[in-house]
Enzyme design. Sequence first.
Site, PDB file in Angstrom:
ATOM      1  N   SER A 132      57.867  58.753  43.904  1.00  0.00           N
ATOM      2  CA  SER A 132      58.143  58.023  45.141  1.00  0.00           C
ATOM      3  C   SER A 132      57.929  56.524  44.882  1.00  0.00           C
ATOM      4  O   SER A 132      58.422  56.020  43.873  1.00  0.00           O
ATOM      5  CB  SER A 132      57.245  58.568  46.257  1.00  0.00           C
ATOM      6  OG  SER A 132      57.690  58.133  47.509  1.00  0.00           O
ATOM      7  N   ARG A 199      53.929  56.226  61.189  1.00  0.00           N
ATOM      8  CA  ARG A 199      53.662  57.232  60.174  1.00  0.00           C
ATOM      9  C   ARG A 199      54.368  58.550  60.498  1.00  0.00           C
ATOM     10  O   ARG A 199      54.813  59.256  59.596  1.00  0.00           O
ATOM     11  CB  ARG A 199      52.161  57.465  60.064  1.00  0.00           C
ATOM     12  CG  ARG A 199      51.776  58.449  58.985  1.00  0.00           C
ATOM     13  CD  ARG A 199      52.247  57.986  57.622  1.00  0.00           C
ATOM     14  NE  ARG A 199      51.795  58.864  56.557  1.00  0.00           N
ATOM     15  CZ  ARG A 199      51.956  58.629  55.271  1.00  0.00           C
ATOM     16  NH1 ARG A 199      52.592  57.546  54.884  1.00  0.00           N
ATOM     17  NH2 ARG A 199      51.519  59.457  54.368  1.00  0.00           N
ATOM     18  N   ASP A 281      65.293  66.582  48.932  1.00  0.00           N
ATOM     19  CA  ASP A 281      64.662  65.310  49.315  1.00  0.00           C
ATOM     20  C   ASP A 281      65.615  64.528  50.208  1.00  0.00           C
ATOM     21  O   ASP A 281      66.681  64.108  49.771  1.00  0.00           O
ATOM     22  CB  ASP A 281      64.324  64.514  48.046  1.00  0.00           C
ATOM     23  CG  ASP A 281      63.473  63.272  48.321  1.00  0.00           C
ATOM     24  OD1 ASP A 281      63.380  62.852  49.492  1.00  0.00           O
ATOM     25  OD2 ASP A 281      62.894  62.747  47.355  1.00  0.00           O
ATOM     26  N   HIS A 314      60.916  65.816  49.867  1.00  0.00           N
ATOM     27  CA  HIS A 314      60.358  64.694  49.108  1.00  0.00           C
ATOM     28  C   HIS A 314      58.987  64.989  48.515  1.00  0.00           C
ATOM     29  O   HIS A 314      58.698  64.601  47.375  1.00  0.00           O
ATOM     30  CB  HIS A 314      60.292  63.460  50.007  1.00  0.00           C
ATOM     31  CG  HIS A 314      59.777  62.244  49.310  1.00  0.00           C
ATOM     32  ND1 HIS A 314      60.472  61.640  48.293  1.00  0.00           N
ATOM     33  CD2 HIS A 314      58.627  61.540  49.443  1.00  0.00           C
ATOM     34  CE1 HIS A 314      59.782  60.603  47.846  1.00  0.00           C
ATOM     35  NE2 HIS A 314      58.666  60.522  48.522  1.00  0.00           N
ATOM     36  N   ASP A 315      58.126  65.636  49.285  1.00  0.00           N
ATOM     37  CA  ASP A 315      56.750  65.864  48.833  1.00  0.00           C
ATOM     38  C   ASP A 315      56.597  66.969  47.794  1.00  0.00           C
ATOM     39  O   ASP A 315      55.457  67.310  47.433  1.00  0.00           O
ATOM     40  CB  ASP A 315      55.848  66.182  50.035  1.00  0.00           C
ATOM     41  CG  ASP A 315      55.296  64.913  50.696  1.00  0.00           C
ATOM     42  OD1 ASP A 315      55.551  63.812  50.169  1.00  0.00           O
ATOM     43  OD2 ASP A 315      54.620  65.037  51.725  1.00  0.00           O
TER      44      ASP A 315
END
Lengths: 332, 332
Positions: A132, A199, A281, A314-315
């Site tokens: 990332s 967030r 992602d 993504h994670d």
Amino acid sequence: LRFASGEELQPWHLVYECYGKLNANRDNAILIHHALSADCHVASHTQNSNPGWWEEMVGPNKAIDTNHFYVICINNLGSCFGSISPISINPHNQKSYRADFPALTFSDILHSQQLLLQELGIRKLYAVIGSSLGGMLSLQWAIDYPDSVARLICIAACHKAYAVNIANRTIQREIIQLDPEWQGGYYEKNPIRGLQIARKLGHYTYRHPSLLNKKFADNPQHIRRYLAYNAHKFAEQYDANCYLYMLDAMDNFDVSNKLATENTAFERIKCDSLIISVNSDILFTPDQQLEIYKKLAAANKNAKFITHYSEYGHDSFLVDTDEFGKYIRNFL
Amino acid sequence: LRFASGEELQPWHLVYECYGKLNANRDNAILIHHALSADCHVASHTQNSNPGWWEEMVGPNKAIDTNHFYVICINNLGSCFGSISPISINPHNQKSYRADFPALTFSDILHSQQLLLQELGIRKLYAVIGSSLGGMLSLQWAIDYPDSVARLICIAACHKAYAVNIANRTIQREIIQLDPEWQGGYYEKNPIRGLQIARKLGHYTYRHPSLLNKKFADNPQHIRRYLAYNAHKFAEQYDANCYLYMLDAMDNFDVSNKLATENTAFERIKCDSLIISVNSDILFTPDQQLEIYKKLAAANKNAKFITHYSEYGHDSFLVDTDEFGKYIRNFL
């Protein structure tokens, strides 16, 4: 410390953690670049037994094997977990820098790290590894300091800011600035409401939609609690100014910034590269990593491209550590 | 007007536009449900020559041919373009309702429309057609009033709120409520800053990321102007409370709300259905429309499913009007 903007910071400091032993030739060091909201505690060790953010990946006999490698993770300049940042005290007025911290670029972050490695007597890294935002840093390292690294592993990252990512970060930035407590960046108290909502928008892109829909299939409204929990946890730890500086650095990221063209940037690279992409992602989409690979290939660099298949989005690099461990171990 | 919540509104009114002529049998009427931010001006006509939001689709010899059909589009109850809504005057205190407007569900919107159609003497519609929020309304219509419609066209919609969509709307809602001008919904002046940022997040999902990245490839930071332009235009027209009421109605949408199960809901349907999905839709993803189709098929309903291939994403129905025109014309 002199920034690309010309501004200077004096004194300055970085916080880092290291694992394993630097060998006599000083050629077994691996620098890990952490992502946006992480810190330098990549794995547990004798002085801090809390699990690190890549606990399964780094340690004796693990994929990044500290029996062989000397692993360093440095808290990014500008991040709020120990290195100098907007929350540090400005010696000129004994208040925290806040919005007076110098404008920050990835090259500034890397420059500070390069000075630290010189201090440690490490002239050439065995590898740089990042995911990332960390992947962007690792890629930029291979371009800024081509002689100082032998291998690059760049995961779920990009070589420049794409419009859609700028859009997402612009919205996050404006949310924080909408919070009446933000006070133009000169707040006394972290503007946590705005930071939390921002967030949530970040988090919204860290997992693939299908996964979240499946997870909350029985009661979709419970996703609100999940977002609130994660946002609360984040805003307790992260400073709004630090977050905004990091968003800005990402928005302004482009490997060709200091060079004539992207091609010139990729031609500078001397190390072997492994580029890893995650099919699900939605934040830094696979075409962004494929673009990196294509540019490396076009510049006749030794590069390998892996698409990791996962539902996590993504994670994935934090979740599918078995598979990522294999990719990394094989390459190292 | 009695709401599902038990609250009542008196007097009340709806604004609508109609095109073509109702035939002697009163069986050629098509009801079009507009999407979140649109109004009832679906196409230009003699009293309003401005192009409508589906100008290419509705008119003489067009896909929804007003030489044959009598087309009605009603501004949704609770929306701020003429029908009664939070900006309307509350006769009890001569101020606008604002946050005192009754809690709104899709069934309330449809109930008001059903009363209007009775007034117009239309007992059975030739078709209901809707896209996005409008598609949810059209689907709910076929369930709430199964004897009053012969055909359903449901585009880029869903049969209940999915977690990821609730997440997106939750963030939008919290952004508006973060604006100091929001005043708990009892503002004198539309909280346009929050509304604009919220809208940017909406807009972020209306186009496919690849399209936006391509559009702004030369200067990705220009996406900020694009978002700002669209958000500004939106916030000049749309009222924050109306927007919040619509987000709430979408969050609470579930065809099984008043029924035992989803299956019971789909079993009530008597009309033929055409479900259209867009492969690049990241807002209401194709699996959501496929789910509708599967439930119709499982209930032995006559249904057809089309995946439209386009790079435009969710908003394709407004852009690819040639193709959508063909799908709709064939089905009608």
